[in-house]
Design an enzyme around this catalytic site. Structure first.
Site, PDB file in Angstrom:
ATOM      1  N   ASP A  82       0.757  -1.122  -0.051  1.00 14.55           N
ATOM      2  CA  ASP A  82       0.000   0.006   0.011  1.00 14.55           C
ATOM      3  C   ASP A  82       0.881   1.330  -0.078  1.00 14.55           C
ATOM      4  O   ASP A  82       2.078   1.088   0.146  1.00 14.55           O
ATOM      5  CB  ASP A  82      -0.913  -0.295   1.230  1.00 14.55           C
ATOM      6  CG  ASP A  82      -0.199  -0.357   2.416  1.00 14.55           C
ATOM      7  OD1 ASP A  82       0.826  -0.882   2.630  1.00 14.55           O
ATOM      8  OD2 ASP A  82      -0.743   0.477   3.666  1.00 14.55           O
ATOM      9  N   GLU A 140      -0.557  -2.044   5.375  1.00 19.18           N
ATOM     10  CA  GLU A 140       0.375  -1.855   6.233  1.00 19.18           C
ATOM     11  C   GLU A 140       0.195  -0.219   7.063  1.00 19.18           C
ATOM     12  O   GLU A 140       0.460  -0.338   8.158  1.00 19.18           O
ATOM     13  CB  GLU A 140       1.907  -1.955   5.973  1.00 19.18           C
ATOM     14  CG  GLU A 140       2.851  -2.041   6.962  1.00 19.18           C
ATOM     15  CD  GLU A 140       3.321  -0.651   7.600  1.00 19.18           C
ATOM     16  OE1 GLU A 140       3.639  -0.748   8.766  1.00 19.18           O
ATOM     17  OE2 GLU A 140       3.501   0.048   6.828  1.00 19.18           O
TER      18      GLU A 140
END
Length: 396
Positions: A82, A140
């Site tokens: 991400d 994350e």
């Protein structure tokens, strides 16, 4: 030698790795919204003939088995996929094409490196026995974190890895350097949200109000004694307030004040004791001054613990691959990483990959709008992790 085979393959893959990293960098997606990223990774794995399954929405886990002989050995390797809500300011051909979204934490490098590991191991399947799990993890940057969700969905089961490795870019380290620390390495991170309630009114008549600004001010100062007078001085702790909203005016006392902050430490027991102290102190101050408050502490990532024996082994192997002069000791880092969730349930080692280059002015820190990475780190990141995986599975 195995080491030279890995280096040769990593070198041959470098141009493709750069292209992959630049594609990911130009097309970042926020936490748990990585649909295009997941599709891109799936296409890459399909092209390599590596089976995979989706997990935690946009995550993928792939498994590769060596062909050297039968073995129950399993190792897991993780990369996060991400990006962050940051507008990129770099003037580069691969600049983010997604407004307000940027790979400012190097997850594009992590993901590209793990794809490179898969390609290297695919070419060396005859060199090892056992299985490798490739974990491409979403979310994350956003609690509860993709790691905890993937763990709940069984990413560390069927088969269960004996160990898990992860790497993270470090712009403070020059490219070619690797950073390590055994034991407690990164802090837990919890989010604090407090609403302080009073009775607003005219700033010229404070006696007719219950001033939540004054109450909030006392809270903010008093919170510091939780760390300075309750935490063991040998145990790092941080309590920081980063946002205060008192939406009155120069002559208006508001009815409410909002306080947002973070609490971080390296001890799980003290962590939750501190939560209780924050709540009790906030309520005591608010009520003692005639107001009230609501306290919401959102539990984030746990302490990241690098398994001592595993980290010693990883360090020795890294020195063998990189040279002892290129492996450096790291201090405790009070930032947080959801790789910590894996470290709470499995033997784990999380190390740092140097990506800085002062001569090329690649020096900006993580989570900044000008972060970038020396792309020579892609060859190193893939090669080193492949080496660690193969040696962990007994290849020589």
């Amino acid at each position: 030698m195995l080491k030279e085979k890995i280096r040769d393959i990593a070198r041959s893959l470098q141009d493709n790795a750069v292209a992959t990293r630049r594609h990911l960098h130009a097309n970042p997606e926020l936490s748990f919204m990585e649909e295009k990223t997941a599709a891109f990774l799936a296409a890459k794995l399909d092209a390599l003939g590596i089976p995979y399954e989706r997990m935690a929405g946009t995550g993928l886990v792939a498994i590769m088995e060596g062909t050297k002989g039968p073995s129950d050995a399993v190792i897991a390797l993780r990369a996060d996929i991400d990006a962050l809500p940051i507008t990129e300011l770099n003037d580069v051909p691969y600049k983010s094409q997604s407004p307000g979204v940027m790979h400012a934490c190097g997850h594009d490098v992590h993901t590209t490196s793990l794809l490179g590991v898969a390609e290297i191991l695919l070419q060396l399947r005859h060199e090892f026995s056992g299985r490798v799990k490739f974990i491409f993890q979403p979310g994350e940057e956003c609690i509860p974190g993709g790691a905890s969700l993937m763990i709940k969905e069984g990413v560390l089961q069927n088969p269960a890895p004996a160990r898990i490795l992860g790497q993270h870019v470090m712009p403070e380290l020059p490219v070619g350097k690797i950073g390590m620390r055994a034991g407690r390495y990164m802090a837990s991170a919890d989010e604090i949200y407090i609403e302080v309630y009073g009775k607003g009114g005219h700033g010229a008549m404070p006696h007719t109000t219950v001033d939540p600004v004054i109450i909030a001010s006392h809270m903010i100062i008093a919170f510091q004694q939780i760390v300075s007078r309750n935490a063991n001085p040998t145990m790092p702790s941080v309590l920081s307030i980063g946002k205060v909203i008192a939406d009155g005016a120069h002559n208006v006392i508001p009815d409410k004040v909002i306080i947002d902050g973070t609490f971080r430490t390296l001890d799980e027991t003290w962590r939750f004791d501190a939560h209780d102290r924050i709540r009790k102190l906030a309520h005591a101050i608010a009520e003692g001054m005639g107001g009230s408050c609501e306290v919401d502490i959102r539990v984030g990532y746990p302490v990241l613990i690098n398994h001592e024996a595993l980290t010693a082994e990883v360090r020795a192997l890294t020195e063998e691959y990189m040279g002892a002069d290129n492996v450096v000791d790291l201090p405790i880092w009070m930032a947080a990483e959801d790789f910590a969730s894996y470290s709470q349930v499995a033997d784990a080692c999380f190390y740092r990959l140097g990506v800085g280059n002062e001569e090329r002015r690649i020096t900006s820190g993580l989570h900044t709008a000008t972060f970038d990475a020396d792309e020579r780190s892609l060859e190193i990141g893939a090669g080193l992790m492949a080496w660690l995986a193969l040696r962990s599975l007994g290849a020589s």
